[in-house]
Design an enzyme around this catalytic site. Structure first.
Site, PDB file in Angstrom:
ATOM      1  N   ASP A  11       0.846  -1.192   0.000  1.00  0.00           N
ATOM      2  CA  ASP A  11       0.000   0.000   0.000  1.00  0.00           C
ATOM      3  C   ASP A  11       0.880   1.239   0.000  1.00  0.00           C
ATOM      4  OD1 ASP A  11      -2.379   1.372  -0.059  1.00  0.00           O
ATOM      5  OD2 ASP A  11      -2.647   1.364   2.115  1.00  0.00           O
ATOM      6  N   TYR A  16       1.226   5.618  -0.417  1.00  0.00           N
ATOM      7  CA  TYR A  16       0.729   6.765   0.354  1.00  0.00           C
ATOM      8  C   TYR A  16       0.933   7.975  -0.538  1.00  0.00           C
ATOM      9  CZ  TYR A  16       0.361   9.486   4.789  1.00  0.00           C
ATOM     10  OH  TYR A  16      -0.020  10.318   5.824  1.00  0.00           O
ATOM     11  N   HIS A  38      -3.906  13.914   0.781  1.00  0.00           N
ATOM     12  CA  HIS A  38      -4.152  13.034   1.933  1.00  0.00           C
ATOM     13  C   HIS A  38      -2.996  13.098   2.931  1.00  0.00           C
ATOM     14  CE1 HIS A  38      -5.261   9.582   4.353  1.00  0.00           C
ATOM     15  NE2 HIS A  38      -4.096   8.999   4.074  1.00  0.00           N
ATOM     16  N   ARG A  64       0.708  16.118  13.196  1.00  0.00           N
ATOM     17  CA  ARG A  64       1.981  16.775  13.522  1.00  0.00           C
ATOM     18  C   ARG A  64       1.915  18.294  13.438  1.00  0.00           C
ATOM     19  NH1 ARG A  64       3.417  12.369  10.553  1.00  0.00           N
ATOM     20  NH2 ARG A  64       3.211  13.595   8.667  1.00  0.00           N
ATOM     21  N   GLU A  88     -10.670   3.813   3.509  1.00  0.00           N
ATOM     22  CA  GLU A  88      -9.735   4.597   2.708  1.00  0.00           C
ATOM     23  C   GLU A  88     -10.075   4.350   1.245  1.00  0.00           C
ATOM     24  OE1 GLU A  88      -5.706   3.642   4.000  1.00  0.00           O
ATOM     25  OE2 GLU A  88      -5.790   5.313   5.423  1.00  0.00           O
ATOM     26  N   GLU A  91      -9.225   4.038  -2.279  1.00  0.00           N
ATOM     27  CA  GLU A  91      -7.973   3.786  -2.997  1.00  0.00           C
ATOM     28  C   GLU A  91      -8.262   3.050  -4.305  1.00  0.00           C
ATOM     29  OE1 GLU A  91      -4.744   2.172  -0.780  1.00  0.00           O
ATOM     30  OE2 GLU A  91      -5.366   3.093   1.121  1.00  0.00           O
ATOM     31  N   ASP A 148      -9.319   0.325   1.729  1.00  0.00           N
ATOM     32  CA  ASP A 148      -8.317  -0.119   2.706  1.00  0.00           C
ATOM     33  C   ASP A 148      -8.804   0.266   4.110  1.00  0.00           C
ATOM     34  OD1 ASP A 148      -5.910  -1.137   3.668  1.00  0.00           O
ATOM     35  OD2 ASP A 148      -4.922   0.805   3.535  1.00  0.00           O
ATOM     36  N   ARG A 206      -8.531   3.870  13.131  1.00  0.00           N
ATOM     37  CA  ARG A 206      -7.680   5.031  13.415  1.00  0.00           C
ATOM     38  C   ARG A 206      -7.148   5.043  14.841  1.00  0.00           C
ATOM     39  NH1 ARG A 206      -6.232   6.010   8.433  1.00  0.00           N
ATOM     40  NH2 ARG A 206      -7.991   6.579   7.096  1.00  0.00           N
ATOM     41  N   GLN A 213      -4.404   2.544  15.007  1.00  0.00           N
ATOM     42  CA  GLN A 213      -3.299   3.086  14.214  1.00  0.00           C
ATOM     43  C   GLN A 213      -2.489   4.130  14.998  1.00  0.00           C
ATOM     44  OE1 GLN A 213      -4.698   4.818  10.536  1.00  0.00           O
ATOM     45  NE2 GLN A 213      -2.673   5.413   9.829  1.00  0.00           N
ATOM     46  N   TYR A 269       1.421   2.982  15.407  1.00  0.00           N
ATOM     47  CA  TYR A 269       2.116   3.185  14.127  1.00  0.00           C
ATOM     48  C   TYR A 269       3.565   3.644  14.245  1.00  0.00           C
ATOM     49  CZ  TYR A 269       2.011   8.323  13.609  1.00  0.00           C
ATOM     50  OH  TYR A 269       2.230   9.673  13.734  1.00  0.00           O
ATOM     51  N   LYS A 307      -4.656  -1.960  10.005  1.00  0.00           N
ATOM     52  CA  LYS A 307      -4.914  -2.023   8.564  1.00  0.00           C
ATOM     53  C   LYS A 307      -5.143  -3.438   8.056  1.00  0.00           C
ATOM     54  CE  LYS A 307      -3.668   2.346   7.545  1.00  0.00           C
ATOM     55  NZ  LYS A 307      -4.376   3.263   6.654  1.00  0.00           N
ATOM     56  N   THR A 336      -9.177  -5.695   3.693  1.00  0.00           N
ATOM     57  CA  THR A 336      -9.057  -4.762   2.576  1.00  0.00           C
ATOM     58  C   THR A 336     -10.011  -5.276   1.498  1.00  0.00           C
ATOM     59  OG1 THR A 336      -6.711  -4.425   3.088  1.00  0.00           O
ATOM     60  CG2 THR A 336      -7.462  -3.713   0.914  1.00  0.00           C
ATOM     61  N   THR A 348      -4.782   6.382   0.149  1.00  0.00           N
ATOM     62  CA  THR A 348      -6.018   7.163   0.126  1.00  0.00           C
ATOM     63  C   THR A 348      -5.943   8.281  -0.907  1.00  0.00           C
ATOM     64  OG1 THR A 348      -6.200   6.725   2.468  1.00  0.00           O
ATOM     65  CG2 THR A 348      -7.601   8.472   1.591  1.00  0.00           C
ATOM     66  N   GLU A 402     -10.482  12.519   7.343  1.00  0.00           N
ATOM     67  CA  GLU A 402     -10.348  13.839   6.732  1.00  0.00           C
ATOM     68  C   GLU A 402     -11.703  14.530   6.549  1.00  0.00           C
ATOM     69  OE1 GLU A 402      -7.257  13.483   3.323  1.00  0.00           O
ATOM     70  OE2 GLU A 402      -7.883  11.476   3.885  1.00  0.00           O
TER      71      GLU A 402
HETATM   72 MN    MN Z   1      -4.204   2.672   2.839  1.00  0.00          MN
END
Ligand code: MN
Length: 418
Positions: free
Chosen positions: A128, A130, A135, A144, A201, A203, A235, A239, A242, A246, A255, A259, A352, A366
């Protein structure tokens, strides 16, 4: 180009498309390969038995009488082109061979409502990426802050991680809410339980045709010949799991519980008329990631939610594959630049796909901005994330002149945690 089989202008599956999938009859039969046209599935194992592909690189090989497309995918672009040409000729309203063969039609032309779709390929590995800048920026701002939204490597590397192929399921498969460790903001210690922040997600994924040997790389110019076609991918992501797990190695149990993919693989040949230029890339990528030409695709992507109380699915997002910053050629070139081998049937997903506007984001994270702005549904309910009983439906299609080349849909219903 028209088929002798009736196809409505809104259909995702006109004669210009001819995607490949694996199906079985609802009344029970072994899975075999087929193509879709209008409201019908064409049983390619029957056409194969009749010698339709004898003049192609397939010869008399029984390649479609199998429960996956892998053998066909391994054959390579020349074979794919030949088979597509045979099918377009056979299904054309101008050619009598299939059009007037009522006996063959009786066994090879099957209403879609009479079949169950299976996973189209045996997927050995799943990666997968990114690759949507929008996104990555949105998630970066949330986790962050605005100043460090994009990590310093992001504009240089198509970032990705190795997913889990074992939990890839075909559209229509129910998904059980995962349990796991999370650490609520107001709690000193982590807690265990069902995920409270279950997300989708939006995708797309592409499938590897012929692979590459360990130690060899696929140069960006060669990548296209290794890409068979594309599907829609949801996907699913937890959250809260995650957020806690992560760092430092990236996504894991948040994750890999499921899927979902759409059942029809739309070929790169069918997508050819919808090629568009991707976003400008600044800084200019390194040599091995550099290519000229249009390598993005104008594919409309819509996400719907169908709750238990809603009568109709409600559209919550409209995005487009063309927003992707890194294209599929760059992804595959990058994936193999270190000598990593890929195999026929491997799936690479985009990450995503979020667009530039708030109504084009590809995840609940989002769309609701971490739950701060819940989505209001037409019946007065709200959603911050996905509830038990909700069905998430994604559709994708390219708009041609008087026809669509579509992907159908990928749908999945969330069941309560066990
Ligand atoms: Mn994904």
């Amino acid at each position: 180009m028209r088929s002798f089989i009736e196809v409505s202008p809104e259909s995702h599956f006109p004669i210009q498309n001819l995607p490949y999938g694996v199906f079985k009859l609802k009344v029970g039969s072994l899975p075999v390969c087929g193509t879709a046209i209008g409201e019908y599935v064409i049983d390619l194992s029957m056409l194969e038995q009749k010698g339709y592909f004898r003049q192609t690189l397939l010869g008399d090989e029984k390649i479609f009488s199998r429960p996956s497309l892998n053998a066909f995918m391994a054959k390579g672009r020349e074979a794919w082109k030949q088979v597509r040409a045979v099918l377009q000729t056979a299904l054309s309203d101008e050619n009598p061979m299939f059009r007037d063969d009522k006996d063959l039609q009786k066994i090879a032309v099957i209403p879609m409502k009479d079949v169950v779709m299976c996973l189209p390929a045996e997927i050995g590995d799943y990666t997968d990426f990114y690759s949507s800048r929008e996104h990555a920026t949105n998630v970066g701002i949330m986790f962050r802050g605005k100043d460090n939204a994009l990590m310093p490597n992001w504009l240089h590397i198509p970032i990705g991680y190795h997913g889990r192929a074992s939990s890839i399921v075909v559209s229509g498969t129910n998904v059980i809410r995962p349990k796991g460790q999370t650490k609520p903001a107001n709690s000193e210690n982590p807690v265990f339980g069902p995920s409270k922040l279950l997300d989708f997600e939006l995708e797309m994924g592409f499938f590897i045709g012929p692979g590459n040997q360990l130690g060899e790389t696929i140069s960006i110019e060669q990548t296209y010949d290794h890409i068979f076609g594309m599907v829609l991918v949801n996907d699913w992501s937890a959250r809260d799991i995650q957020t806690w797990e992560y760092q430092p190695l990236g996504p894991f149990l948040a994750k890999n519980f499921a899927t979902s993919v759409s059942p029809w693989i739309v070929t790169m040949e069918a997508l050819e008329p919808f090629k568009v230029k991707g976003p400008d890339q600044e800084p200019v990528p390194m040599e091995y990631l550099r290519s000229t030409g249009n390598w993005s695709y104008d594919i409309n992507l819509d996400v719907y939610i169908k709750t238990e109380s809603l009568k109709e699915p409600f559209k919550i997002s409209g995005s487009n594959f063309k927003y992707m910053y890194w294209n599929i050629r760059q992804q595959l070139a990058h994936h193999t630049i270190n000598g990593c081998n890929t195999k026929t049937g491997d799936m690479m997903a985009s990450g995503t796909i979020s667009g530039p506007t708030k109504d084009s984001y590809g995840s609940m994270l989002e769309l609701t901005w971490r739950g701060e702005n819940p989505i209001k549904l037409p019946d007065g309910e709200e959603r911050k994330f996905i509830n038990d009983g909700d069905i998430v439906i994604m559709k994708g299609y390219c708009k041609g002149d008087g026809y669509n080349v579509g992907f159908g849909e990928v749908a999945g219903k969330i069941l309560p945690a066990k």
